[in-house]
Design a protein around this motif. Structure first.
Motif, PDB file in Angstrom:
ATOM      1  N   THR A  35       9.773 -60.753  44.070  1.00 56.62           N
ATOM      2  CA  THR A  35      12.006 -61.426  43.899  1.00 56.62           C
ATOM      3  C   THR A  35      12.247 -60.056  43.616  1.00 56.62           C
ATOM      4  O   THR A  35      12.500 -59.012  43.195  1.00 56.62           O
ATOM      5  CB  THR A  35      12.340 -61.896  42.510  1.00 56.62           C
ATOM      6  OG1 THR A  35      10.970 -62.296  42.144  1.00 56.62           O
ATOM      7  CG2 THR A  35      13.287 -62.311  42.404  1.00 56.62           C
ATOM      8  N   VAL A  36      13.434 -59.963  44.664  1.00 56.99           N
ATOM      9  CA  VAL A  36      14.312 -58.592  45.234  1.00 56.99           C
ATOM     10  C   VAL A  36      15.384 -59.055  43.502  1.00 56.99           C
ATOM     11  O   VAL A  36      15.624 -59.818  43.208  1.00 56.99           O
ATOM     12  CB  VAL A  36      15.400 -58.976  45.891  1.00 56.99           C
ATOM     13  CG1 VAL A  36      16.775 -57.850  46.065  1.00 56.99           C
ATOM     14  CG2 VAL A  36      13.945 -58.825  46.599  1.00 56.99           C
ATOM     15  N   ASN A  37      15.763 -57.545  43.143  1.00 60.71           N
ATOM     16  CA  ASN A  37      16.682 -58.202  41.521  1.00 60.71           C
ATOM     17  C   ASN A  37      17.327 -56.661  41.757  1.00 60.71           C
ATOM     18  O   ASN A  37      18.168 -56.218  42.620  1.00 60.71           O
ATOM     19  CB  ASN A  37      16.197 -57.903  40.413  1.00 60.71           C
ATOM     20  CG  ASN A  37      15.514 -57.085  40.379  1.00 60.71           C
ATOM     21  OD1 ASN A  37      15.144 -55.708  40.692  1.00 60.71           O
ATOM     22  ND2 ASN A  37      14.819 -56.916  38.742  1.00 60.71           N
ATOM     23  N   ALA A  38      18.619 -56.976  41.034  1.00 61.17           N
ATOM     24  CA  ALA A  38      19.775 -56.265  41.293  1.00 61.17           C
ATOM     25  C   ALA A  38      19.311 -54.119  41.265  1.00 61.17           C
ATOM     26  O   ALA A  38      20.334 -54.059  41.749  1.00 61.17           O
ATOM     27  CB  ALA A  38      20.925 -56.461  39.558  1.00 61.17           C
ATOM     28  N   VAL A  79      19.128 -53.209  43.985  1.00 62.58           N
ATOM     29  CA  VAL A  79      20.573 -53.869  45.261  1.00 62.58           C
ATOM     30  C   VAL A  79      20.651 -52.095  44.634  1.00 62.58           C
ATOM     31  O   VAL A  79      21.777 -51.994  46.432  1.00 62.58           O
ATOM     32  CB  VAL A  79      22.091 -54.517  44.660  1.00 62.58           C
ATOM     33  CG1 VAL A  79      22.691 -54.652  45.256  1.00 62.58           C
ATOM     34  CG2 VAL A  79      20.957 -56.220  45.532  1.00 62.58           C
ATOM     35  N   TYR A 126      30.173 -48.104  42.066  1.00 59.21           N
ATOM     36  CA  TYR A 126      31.000 -49.197  42.121  1.00 59.21           C
ATOM     37  C   TYR A 126      29.838 -50.503  42.116  1.00 59.21           C
ATOM     38  O   TYR A 126      29.902 -51.149  41.226  1.00 59.21           O
ATOM     39  CB  TYR A 126      31.728 -49.320  43.296  1.00 59.21           C
ATOM     40  CG  TYR A 126      32.582 -50.509  43.939  1.00 59.21           C
ATOM     41  CD1 TYR A 126      33.361 -51.377  43.673  1.00 59.21           C
ATOM     42  CD2 TYR A 126      31.769 -51.538  44.724  1.00 59.21           C
ATOM     43  CE1 TYR A 126      34.157 -51.691  43.237  1.00 59.21           C
ATOM     44  CE2 TYR A 126      32.704 -53.401  44.490  1.00 59.21           C
ATOM     45  CZ  TYR A 126      33.675 -52.881  44.487  1.00 59.21           C
ATOM     46  OH  TYR A 126      34.195 -54.389  44.653  1.00 59.21           O
ATOM     47  N   ILE A 127      28.646 -50.616  42.030  1.00 65.18           N
ATOM     48  CA  ILE A 127      28.319 -51.747  42.291  1.00 65.18           C
ATOM     49  C   ILE A 127      27.530 -51.695  40.927  1.00 65.18           C
ATOM     50  O   ILE A 127      26.680 -52.575  40.715  1.00 65.18           O
ATOM     51  CB  ILE A 127      26.616 -51.146  43.284  1.00 65.18           C
ATOM     52  CG1 ILE A 127      27.331 -51.756  44.653  1.00 65.18           C
ATOM     53  CG2 ILE A 127      25.262 -51.666  43.099  1.00 65.18           C
ATOM     54  CD1 ILE A 127      27.821 -52.914  45.535  1.00 65.18           C
ATOM     55  N   LYS A 154      29.677 -52.569  38.949  1.00 61.71           N
ATOM     56  CA  LYS A 154      30.006 -54.435  39.325  1.00 61.71           C
ATOM     57  C   LYS A 154      28.865 -55.596  38.533  1.00 61.71           C
ATOM     58  O   LYS A 154      28.481 -56.459  38.016  1.00 61.71           O
ATOM     59  CB  LYS A 154      29.773 -54.920  40.860  1.00 61.71           C
ATOM     60  CG  LYS A 154      30.622 -54.830  41.975  1.00 61.71           C
ATOM     61  CD  LYS A 154      31.739 -55.923  41.047  1.00 61.71           C
ATOM     62  CE  LYS A 154      32.866 -56.094  41.763  1.00 61.71           C
ATOM     63  NZ  LYS A 154      34.166 -57.338  41.350  1.00 61.71           N
ATOM     64  N   SER A 155      27.320 -54.544  38.921  1.00 61.72           N
ATOM     65  CA  SER A 155      26.584 -54.840  37.774  1.00 61.72           C
ATOM     66  C   SER A 155      26.161 -54.857  36.674  1.00 61.72           C
ATOM     67  O   SER A 155      25.945 -56.210  35.517  1.00 61.72           O
ATOM     68  CB  SER A 155      25.202 -54.354  38.461  1.00 61.72           C
ATOM     69  OG  SER A 155      23.792 -54.629  37.657  1.00 61.72           O
ATOM     70  N   LEU A 160      28.785 -57.721  35.900  1.00 58.32           N
ATOM     71  CA  LEU A 160      28.251 -59.701  35.760  1.00 58.32           C
ATOM     72  C   LEU A 160      26.822 -59.637  34.178  1.00 58.32           C
ATOM     73  O   LEU A 160      26.766 -60.729  33.811  1.00 58.32           O
ATOM     74  CB  LEU A 160      26.770 -59.259  37.553  1.00 58.32           C
ATOM     75  CG  LEU A 160      27.455 -59.976  38.517  1.00 58.32           C
ATOM     76  CD1 LEU A 160      26.216 -59.323  39.776  1.00 58.32           C
ATOM     77  CD2 LEU A 160      27.529 -61.345  38.272  1.00 58.32           C
ATOM     78  N   THR A 161      26.329 -58.731  34.013  1.00 58.38           N
ATOM     79  CA  THR A 161      25.785 -58.633  33.097  1.00 58.38           C
ATOM     80  C   THR A 161      26.179 -59.025  31.386  1.00 58.38           C
ATOM     81  O   THR A 161      25.895 -60.362  30.784  1.00 58.38           O
ATOM     82  CB  THR A 161      24.738 -57.997  32.366  1.00 58.38           C
ATOM     83  OG1 THR A 161      25.287 -56.231  32.925  1.00 58.38           O
ATOM     84  CG2 THR A 161      23.033 -57.491  33.942  1.00 58.38           C
ATOM     85  N   GLN A 188      27.256 -63.095  31.731  1.00 56.48           N
ATOM     86  CA  GLN A 188      26.473 -63.400  31.782  1.00 56.48           C
ATOM     87  C   GLN A 188      25.750 -63.514  30.337  1.00 56.48           C
ATOM     88  O   GLN A 188      26.005 -64.989  29.880  1.00 56.48           O
ATOM     89  CB  GLN A 188      24.982 -62.946  32.615  1.00 56.48           C
ATOM     90  CG  GLN A 188      25.088 -63.851  33.668  1.00 56.48           C
ATOM     91  CD  GLN A 188      23.682 -63.019  34.442  1.00 56.48           C
ATOM     92  OE1 GLN A 188      23.039 -62.405  34.364  1.00 56.48           O
ATOM     93  NE2 GLN A 188      23.741 -63.493  35.827  1.00 56.48           N
TER      94      GLN A 188
END
Lengths: 81, 154
Positions: free
Chosen positions: B101-104, B107, B120-121, B124-125, B128-129, B132
């Motif tokens: 499974t590809v995860n964060a 990316v 930046y990514i 963003k990550s 997101l966490t 959640q």
């Protein structure tokens, strides 16, 4: 970035289907986080392409962004991603 | 009722297949695509094209410069092909980490080539966490309040 109504972004479904169809092995899956981050990444890629083309058109004093402007910025864009 | 000869369908299928090979086979030599996947491929391309168009329009409005349709199509095509590179990278990273499974994290690795992008990514990550975590808190909080309600009813 001016945020008028809602931010334009790629749909989660589009990205997940697109990436899944491009994987070599069928059993490879994508986590939800990864899909959202990839949508963000692709958005940055497109925005970068648009803004750089726009700047190129500006430096050439053109009213319309044309394909030749995009052609000029494309090599560096691909090197940066 | 008109009855088609049994070979009619196969001829139609053959025609569609040959068309599909001309369109897709020339672009993606490794593809094992049938008519079905070709259609979804075109639909995905159209979806990407649509969003690219909107993004370009927004940038154009901000700088008072119009994007020609050709440029929008070219950017969409480039983004679509870049996705192919991203997908291959993501898959390779996931496999290197012995995951299917590809995860964060994968990316984040794809975004490593430019510092600004990777920061930046990363942000963003984290966002997101955090979101959640907040959602989980809320849902557990609701559950608790529901439990207490039920307790009080009892």
């Amino acid at each position: 970035m001016a945020e008028k109504d809602e931010e334009i972004c790629f749909k989660k479904d589009t990205i997940s289907k697109l990436l899944s169809s491009l994987f070599k092995e069928d059993k490879t899956k994508l986590s939800g986080d990864a899909v959202l981050l990839m949508a963000e990444m692709l958005k940055v890629f497109v925005q970068e392409a648009a803004v750089r083309s726009q700047k190129q058109a500006e430096s050439e004093d053109c009213d319309q962004v044309d394909i030749e402007h995009f052609e000029k910025i494309l090599p560096q864009l691909l090197l940066d991603f | 009722m008109i009855r088609f000869p049994p070979n009619f369908v196969t001829l139609a299928q053959l025609w569609r297949k040959s068309r599909c090979f001309q369109l897709v086979g020339s672009k993606l030599p490794h593809s094992k695509m049938s008519v079905d996947t070709d259609e979804t491929h075109q639909r995905l391309k159209a979806a990407v094209h649509y969003t690219v168009g909107r993004l370009c329009q927004k940038v154009g409005e901000e700088h008072r410069r119009e994007f020609s349709r050709q440029v929008v199509a070219a950017i969409a095509e480039t983004a679509f092909r870049q996705c192919d590179v991203f997908a291959k990278d993501l898959e390779a990273f996931a496999r290197h980490a012995k995951r299917s499974t590809v995860n964060a994290e994968d990316v984040k690795l794809v975004a490593r080539r430019s510092t600004a992008l990777s920061i930046y990514i990363q942000n963003k990550s984290e966002e997101l966490t955090q979101e959640q975590r907040d959602l989980k808190k809320k849902s557990t909080g609701k559950r608790k309040s529901r439990d207490t309600e039920e307790d009080s009813r009892e």
